[in-house]
Design a protein around this motif. Sequence first.
Motif, PDB file in Angstrom:
ATOM      1  N   UNK A  81      -8.167 -15.764 -24.896  1.00 57.54           N
ATOM      2  CA  UNK A  81      -9.268 -16.178 -24.032  1.00 57.54           C
ATOM      3  C   UNK A  81      -8.970 -15.736 -22.601  1.00 57.54           C
ATOM      4  N   UNK A  82     -10.015 -15.337 -21.900  1.00 60.60           N
ATOM      5  CA  UNK A  82      -9.829 -14.857 -20.531  1.00 60.60           C
ATOM      6  C   UNK A  82     -10.785 -15.572 -19.588  1.00 60.60           C
ATOM      7  N   UNK A  83     -10.439 -16.794 -19.187  1.00 58.05           N
ATOM      8  CA  UNK A  83     -11.322 -17.499 -18.255  1.00 58.05           C
ATOM      9  C   UNK A  83     -11.512 -16.672 -16.986  1.00 58.05           C
ATOM     10  N   UNK A  84     -12.762 -16.573 -16.546  1.00 56.32           N
ATOM     11  CA  UNK A  84     -13.045 -15.802 -15.333  1.00 56.32           C
ATOM     12  C   UNK A  84     -13.509 -14.395 -15.617  1.00 56.32           C
ATOM     13  N   UNK A  85     -13.557 -13.994 -16.905  1.00 57.24           N
ATOM     14  CA  UNK A  85     -14.022 -12.641 -17.213  1.00 57.24           C
ATOM     15  C   UNK A  85     -15.521 -12.535 -16.942  1.00 57.24           C
ATOM     16  N   UNK A  86     -15.943 -11.500 -16.208  1.00 66.02           N
ATOM     17  CA  UNK A  86     -17.362 -11.420 -15.844  1.00 66.02           C
ATOM     18  C   UNK A  86     -18.297 -11.088 -17.007  1.00 66.02           C
TER      19      UNK A  86
END
Lengths: 563, 300
Positions: A120-125
Amino acid sequence: MDAIARITTELNGRFGADIKGEESPSPARLFVDIDRRALRAASQALRDLGGRYMVGIGYDEIARNGTLGLIHTFAFDADHLVVVLRTSAPAADPAFDSITPDIPNAGWSERECRDLLGMKFPGHPKPKKLILADDWPDGVYPLRKEVPYNLEPPAAEDVAYELDEAPPGTTVVPVGPFHVSLHEPAHFAVYVDGETIKGCDYRGFMTHRGIEKLCQTQVSYNEVPFVAERICGICGSVHAVCYSQAVEAAAGIRISRRAEYIRTIMLEIERLHSHLLWLGVAGHLIGFDTVFMQAWRVREKIMWLAERITGNRKTYGMVLIGGVRRDITPEIRTDIEAALVVLEKEVLTLKNSIIGDGAIHRRTKGVGRLSKEEAARWSLVGPVARARGLGLDARKDHPYAAYDDMTFDVPVVDTCDVWGTLVVRVLEIFESIGILRQALAKMPADGPLLSVIPEALPPLRHAVSMVEAPRGEAVHYVITGEENRPERWRVRAPTYPNLQAVPAMLLGNQFADFPIILGSIDPCFSCTDRVAVIDAKSGARRVLGRAELEGMSRRPEAGRSRS
Amino acid sequence: MSIVAIFINIILFLLLAPLFDGVMRKITARVQSRQGPPVVQPYYDLFKLLGKERIVSARNWAFRLAPPTAFASILTVAALVPFGSRLNALGGRVDAITLVYLLTLGGVAVLLGALASRNTFAAIGASRETVTMVMVEPVLAMTLILGAVRAKSFGLGSAVFGAAGAGTSPSTLVMMAAYLLALQAFVAKQPFDISEAEIEILEGPFIEYSGPDYALFRYAMMMKQMFYAWLFVAVFAPFLRTGFYAGDILAQLAGTLVVFVVIALVGSTNPRLRIDQAVKIYAVLILIALGAVGLAVAGM
């Protein structure tokens, strides 16, 4: 102070508590293990120190220690150095701060890890599917070790990729999945206002072959070069050499100088072939078929030459871990030299007629503009970067094979448009001819073609290798494995970073310029589509008969429901 | 005799238009170091298309009506032009404006079919075609007007033969330059094959057409090309007149062939322009053509 000291001092000073280890197996590589807390800040720091983002790699270590590993790689071209930032997270909570907001080019690498490993990549646009088919079941992550390589999940109906919202006042022109200006399936939804392009969404990865998974589970070390060569029909040797170099670096294998020279020769022949092929395609894309035909006529001579050397017109099958398979004999050397004389003359004629053609200027100058700063921000590589004033070339910046012995120029122009990419490629053809002549003249007369490789290669060693493909820098990352095959093998073809910047290049251009702008990066969809597990069959399970297809093509509503 | 001439016109156009197309393809191939298809290939193509199943992808009358309309209008043009340097039974009853209208009708039929097919690429093609029609047709009109002004009559014969009939003048030369420059646009070849642009919009207006319908469009296109090439010879090469009907026909056909060679050579040595670039060139062409008419009015 050398580059490694400068970078470690900076990183230790800022993130001392979060850095778990540093190693530098050679003066050209620095591996840094860091806690995931500091990943984004450290990536930013490396970028600010002048690092160019190359690729992100995810890998599964659940069986070993219950974690998923993530690696970001940065090239310091002026210092001839690659910095590898490694981190990991427990499989139960595989969240990493997204670095895409700072480094746009990491966008695809992160989406790939999300699709294939469940990170998971919180902050991915733009946290959308990148690689997996739209009907791939949730929660099945094909690159995890527990998923078999030949898994075929059931197909689902009525699932489709959600395109980005079209800007107001625009209409969508669908280019693809099949379109004459694309040589492979890919879908660009181009948002146009009249004929002006206002935006673009890309959905690719339609012909996944699962090559990485296959090579990590099924084949052995020295079979991989042949699979690698089939990643791309045009830069096959590039991938085979890049993979072999990575394994050789990881296992500490040294190959003979003669083998390195032969690799150099094959890579340059491949570049000659690729640039002439591109020149022809570019002519076709702007409706100039005479350039197409003439460039391909000249290219044919290189195909003959390749067949003379390797037995194959393309997909040479020359490279193995430890060296090469065939020698270049004095007779072949004479043939190459004779062919180069003819080639140089033909290309010179081609160059003069193209460079002096005002009509070609009109179709390429100022088209697909992207400033030098933007090009650097998007981490562009190859002729696409060199047309925008960035003098990157892995042959000079990170020398491999025999390139440290060669004298050649790296043509760089700063027109920042399609014309620049054309000029750069044409000039590179002459540099390639020069390199080939030097390589033939300087090649050591003896030395084994293949070095002896130890029975078992040391496991769990990391190595990264770069090769300057005709389209730009290819990057391979290898983690050696325990079962006579790589534990993890990540391929990043030059199209991967360049394609991500195409929407930025298209903005504000005319729709008529779409083919040549996309063509200017010499896109290779098969290179980018190499990774996921076989899924091409899903959705196509229902076989349509002729009557059904005809019925669909006649029904006016069919296929038009979305417009 | 003059009624027979109508049929001779029609037969010559129907019979020879594909051949000229084949010659162009052969020359293009030679410029590109290719063998190229046989010169009779366009006949095979038409036969093949005509023999295919008719697939109608849009259920409306305009889509079906467009191909026959385009074909019929260009066939009518072929029937009434003064081929062989003399007016036939039809040509004597019409004037230059009829000719321009019929050609425009053919263009409008293409637009109609494109819009009726409700395809994004066809729509882009149609918008490009509209621009091309509006910007290029004036050059044709001015050419005929020039003849009309010099011969002081709008009759078809005067319009076609008036420009150079009474000897070469500055206005004729200027108009000849404009016509030559517009020729590639008239026949939709590079650098002005913008509204079809295979690689961008996949043949634009024709994308939804196949089989016999497409054959009619192709045939109409070939005849239109032959008309524009012939018109150049008829208007600007009065020296090809032999005084005999058959001799004039042969001389004009030979001249037409030369024009096709030029078209093929220009077409194969130029890339396609963008529509915004083409429009600027068209604007200059209209100005040149206007200038020529102005000179003629001033008696030059």
